[in-house]
Design a protein around this motif. Structure first.
Motif, PDB file in Angstrom:
ATOM      1  N   VAL A 578      36.096  57.799  40.783  1.00 42.09           N
ATOM      2  CA  VAL A 578      35.065  55.985  41.346  1.00 42.09           C
ATOM      3  C   VAL A 578      35.037  55.007  40.839  1.00 42.09           C
ATOM      4  N   ASP A 579      34.844  55.531  39.939  1.00 45.50           N
ATOM      5  CA  ASP A 579      34.202  54.048  39.305  1.00 45.50           C
ATOM      6  C   ASP A 579      36.240  53.151  38.645  1.00 45.50           C
ATOM      7  N   GLU A 580      36.960  53.522  37.978  1.00 43.69           N
ATOM      8  CA  GLU A 580      37.848  53.608  37.752  1.00 43.69           C
ATOM      9  C   GLU A 580      39.117  52.524  39.333  1.00 43.69           C
ATOM     10  N   SER A 581      38.424  53.460  40.697  1.00 48.25           N
ATOM     11  CA  SER A 581      38.833  52.346  41.561  1.00 48.25           C
ATOM     12  C   SER A 581      38.502  51.257  42.206  1.00 48.25           C
ATOM     13  N   LEU A 585      40.097  47.739  42.175  1.00 53.25           N
ATOM     14  CA  LEU A 585      40.353  46.540  43.578  1.00 53.25           C
ATOM     15  C   LEU A 585      39.605  45.330  43.063  1.00 53.25           C
ATOM     16  N   GLY A 586      38.235  45.506  41.907  1.00 49.68           N
ATOM     17  CA  GLY A 586      38.267  43.795  41.835  1.00 49.68           C
ATOM     18  C   GLY A 586      38.748  42.915  41.297  1.00 49.68           C
ATOM     19  N   GLN A 587      39.135  44.317  40.508  1.00 47.51           N
ATOM     20  CA  GLN A 587      40.307  43.395  38.984  1.00 47.51           C
ATOM     21  C   GLN A 587      41.722  42.241  40.279  1.00 47.51           C
ATOM     22  N   ASP A 588      41.876  43.267  41.100  1.00 51.29           N
ATOM     23  CA  ASP A 588      43.295  43.272  41.862  1.00 51.29           C
ATOM     24  C   ASP A 588      43.215  42.134  42.453  1.00 51.29           C
ATOM     25  N   ASP A 591      42.713  38.821  40.595  1.00 54.78           N
ATOM     26  CA  ASP A 591      44.202  38.675  40.174  1.00 54.78           C
ATOM     27  C   ASP A 591      44.850  37.734  41.719  1.00 54.78           C
ATOM     28  N   LEU A 592      44.508  38.433  42.308  1.00 51.02           N
ATOM     29  CA  LEU A 592      45.227  37.752  43.478  1.00 51.02           C
ATOM     30  C   LEU A 592      44.987  36.142  43.439  1.00 51.02           C
ATOM     31  N   GLY A 593      43.545  36.083  43.972  1.00 48.79           N
ATOM     32  CA  GLY A 593      42.468  35.317  43.947  1.00 48.79           C
ATOM     33  C   GLY A 593      43.424  34.093  42.756  1.00 48.79           C
ATOM     34  N   ARG A 594      43.209  34.482  42.002  1.00 44.38           N
ATOM     35  CA  ARG A 594      43.905  33.661  40.742  1.00 44.38           C
ATOM     36  C   ARG A 594      45.528  33.072  40.968  1.00 44.38           C
ATOM     37  N   LEU A 595      46.191  34.062  41.465  1.00 44.79           N
ATOM     38  CA  LEU A 595      47.840  33.552  41.895  1.00 44.79           C
ATOM     39  C   LEU A 595      47.453  32.344  43.412  1.00 44.79           C
ATOM     40  N   VAL A 596      46.529  32.557  44.141  1.00 43.43           N
ATOM     41  CA  VAL A 596      46.285  31.820  44.945  1.00 43.43           C
ATOM     42  C   VAL A 596      45.581  30.668  45.185  1.00 43.43           C
TER      43      VAL A 596
END
Lengths: 626, 102
Positions: A578-581, A585-588, A591-596
């Motif tokens: 639960v925690d890890e997923s 999700l938050g981390q991904d 990362d995507l935001g940083r890319l954009v």
């Protein structure tokens, strides 16, 4: 008569609401007066209902008054209705009468507490809940009242919420009671499925023995939890963390006897499931012995009385389990008198010693508070069942009824007699330790806070009234000679056992003998001028001091596995899955935001170029596609 | 219909628009950028009016009027911003006004 019953039910609720809404606009003392007045009004309403019923002949003494249809679904209807019949009126009188006295006592006892208003609002709420329980015209309302007394009991046990032990005790009581509420609810579900209704009348219907047994077991579960019988008894001694009037009202006189009321009210289903009724009687007998034994080694004045309460309710269960309904209810009434008296006298002692409850530090209080001693003595004699005090009449008739039930009855009878001996022993151990002998150094040091015997009228008058009732209350019914209570309750619950006169006589004599024997043994060890040293047996004493290890067993069987399972799930499921997923999700997303975000150069001209080239591309596409 | 054909007008309009766009893209002084924007808008206006004439329909002229109104307001805002920037001693260079960089 009907309006009397409604006034009886609603006036404590009105008081609770008024105190809550008025807040600081009424004084603390004023809150106490409002609550007390409402309880006396309720008692007046109960008397009005009683008089109204007296005016009718036996067959017509059951009136249902429906205020409105509460729940309705399909063919199922259940009204908000009160039932006025001999049993409910009997309970209304006991609850409102004893309740009013105890709330009046609280005015003096709680004087000066910071949160008096909250206390009195809770007390009034409790009286309302209890009256709803006994007046509710169907099983659903009974269950509602059942839950609400559990709630108000929880609130009042945890009243001194800055004490961790009080909070723990409140939670324990609530959870134990919730087990009973759940089994009761299951029984009701089964009844609704089989009979489509929750009226009391359907309990007398024809059911297969399995259904009857299951329903009776469910109801018995509720009764056992609420009345602190084996095996759900462990919450009651801890509940003594609440203020003493609360212990007197809820955990001695009224709420804990609700289980007895429930069995009498639903007696037809228990008669259809005789094994469950026998089980109830057996649990009562077991509880009265276990509680009586544990009471022998307790050192807290209120806990001794609490165990004695469990033990006396064991007698009531024994009686109603065997079908001696009127005797059980009679003992319920006298017990309400003398147990409330004992608690309130103990409350005066505790007050006088600046909140000390350890009986090892007490002693010799007879010399400094003689009138409290007298009240305590009367309560103790009534509890042991010494002629002519109240317990003599009510307890003995229960035991006599046991003799009329064959071999099993004789086993219960013997257990009850042994319990009488224990009652005499632990009650007078308490009395001698607290009141006899020379005042202990502790008493000399602490007592000066209170030079008078009894603090104020508010404490003295209710105690005096209850003392008087403990003396004369038993004379209402003397089993072989006159039995108005039995006659009164006959239309609701016809007893299934009728002891013969010789059985009454033999039981009374033996019970008196055993009770006096217990007192004598207590006198030898605790009261006599030349006391014998109390014999010590290491192993039994350890068992008793651990209360037969019930708490330890529940801890090992229910609490620890739950904690282990919870920890295991946390370690092996919650953390990795639960925690890890959610973390990844938050981390991904980040990362995507940083890319954009790289596209946001902040340079105006790149934006303009992007817009221009996009429009150009769109234009070309537009033209090409056309 | 007198005068040159509609295509000529559109040619001039496209030229004006292109010049304006080029100015927006390559000039760094915000004042000139604003000027270039006006030129782009006027190119668009010319196209609208040319089409209005070509189709013998007044709607295009109304559009052009609306665009002028918008352009006027935009100049007010834009010049206000530039004056404010100048007052704060911010260099008048669009490439250095890049604090919105992600």
């Amino acid at each position: 008569m009907i309006s009397g019953a409604w006034i009886c039910l609603l006036s404590p609720l009105a008081a609770a609401g008024l105190i809550t809404l008025a807040g600081e606009r009424i004084s603390r003392r004023g809150a106490g007066y409002v609550a007390t007045l409402s309880c006396f009004v309720a008692f007046g309403g109960a008397i009005a209902s009683f008089v109204g019923l007296l005016g009718r002949d036996g067959g017509h003494r059951a009136v249902v008054s429906t205020a409105w249809t509460w729940i309705s679904g399909g063919s199922y209807h259940s009204g908000f209705e009160v039932l006025i019949d001999p049993l409910s009126v009997f309970m209304m009188l006991v609850v409102a009468g004893v309740g009013a006295l105890i709330v009046a006592y609280s005015i003096g006892y709680m004087d000066g507490d910071d949160e008096e208003r909250r206390y009195f609002a809770y007390m009034a709420l409790f009286v309302f809940s209890m009256l709803l329980l006994v007046q509710g015209g169907n099983l659903l309302l009974l269950l509602a009242g059942w839950g609400m007394v559990g709630l108000s009991s929880y609130l009042l046990i945890g009243f001194w919420h800055e004490r961790p032990s009080a909070i723990a005790a409140a939670k324990k009581a609530f959870i134990m009671n919730a087990i009973g509420d759940a089994t009761m609810a299951l029984a009701l579900f089964l009844l609704i499925k089989k009979a489509g209704s929750v009226e009391f009348g359907i309990l007398g219907g024809q059911y297969s023995s399995t259904v009857a047994t299951l329903v009776a077991l469910g109801l018995l579960g509720g009764a056992v939890a609420k009345s602190a019988q084996l095996p759900l008894q462990t919450w009651l001694p801890d509940a003594m963390e609440g203020p003493t009037p609360v212990s007197a009202l809820i955990h001695a006189a009224t709420m804990v006897t609700a289980g007895v009321y429930l069995i009498v009210r639903t007696h037809s289903i228990f008669e259809a499931a005789p094994h469950v009724a026998d089980l109830a009687a057996g649990l009562g007998a077991g509880t009265l012995l276990v509680a009586g034994l544990i009471a022998l080694v307790q050192v807290d004045i209120k806990r001794v009385i609490a165990y004695s309460t469990m033990s006396q309710i064991g007698y009531m269960f024994l009686g109603v389990g065997l079908g001696a309904y009127a005797n059980g209810m009679f003992h319920l009434m006298t017990h309400a008198f003398f147990k409330a008296l004992l608690f309130m006298a103990a409350g005066i002692v505790i007050h006088a010693l600046a909140d000390e409850q350890d009986i090892r530090k007490m002693g010799g209080l007879r010399q400094v508070m003689p009138r409290t001693y007298l009240a305590f003595l009367i309560g103790s004699l009534a509890l042991v069942g010494i002629f002519p005090f109240a317990g003599f009449f009510s307890k003995d008739s229960i035991l006599a009824a046991a003799m009329d039930r064959g071999a099993y009855g004789y086993v219960l009878w013997a257990a009850g007699l042994a319990g009488t001996f224990l009652t005499g022993l632990y009650t007078f151990r308490l009395l001698f330790l607290v009141f006899w002998g020379e005042p202990s150094p502790f008493v000399r040091e602490r007592f000066h806070a209170l030079n008078r015997d009894v603090v104020g009228l508010s404490l003295a008058v209710p105690v005096a009234i209850l003392a008087a009732l403990s003396v004369v209350g038993g004379w209402i019914q003397w089993a072989p000679l006159w039995h108005p209570i039995e006659t009164w309750l006959q239309t609701v619950a016809e007893p299934t056992v009728t002891p013969k006169s010789w059985q009454e006589g033999v039981t009374s004599a033996l019970a008196l003998l055993f009770g006096l024997g217990g007192i004598y043994v207590a006198w030898i060890f605790y009261g006599a001028r030349q006391r014998r040293p109390v014999p010590r047996f290491a192993f039994p004493q350890r068992v008793l001091e651990h209360k037969f290890y019930f708490d330890e067993v529940y801890d090992a069987v229910f609490y620890r596995p739950t904690v282990w399972a919870a920890k295991g799930f946390y370690r092996w499921f919650e953390e990795p899955v639960v925690d890890e997923s959610s973390n990844s999700l938050g981390q991904d997303t980040r990362d995507l935001g940083r890319l954009v975000a790289r596209a946001q150069t902040g340079l105006l001209r790149t934006y303009a170029l992007a817009i221009a080239s996009s429009v150009a591309v769109l234009a070309i596409v537009f033209v090409a596609v056309r | 219909m007198m005068g040159p054909g509609t295509a000529w007008y559109l040619g001039v309009a496209g030229f004006l628009f292109g010049v304006g766009a080029l100015g927006v893209l390559i000039r760094r002084n915000p004042l000139i950028v604003l000027l270039s924007l006006e030129i782009m808008l006027n190119g668009g206006n010319l196209a609208l009016i040319a089409f209005a004439r070509h189709l013998n329909n007044g709607d295009g002229q109304i559009f052009a009027l609306a665009v002028m109104a918008v352009a006027a307001s935009e100049v007010v805002v834009g010049l206000g911003l530039i004056v404010a920037l100048n007052r704060k001693r911010v260099p008048l260079d669009v490439d250095r006004l890049s604090s919105l960089r992600g």
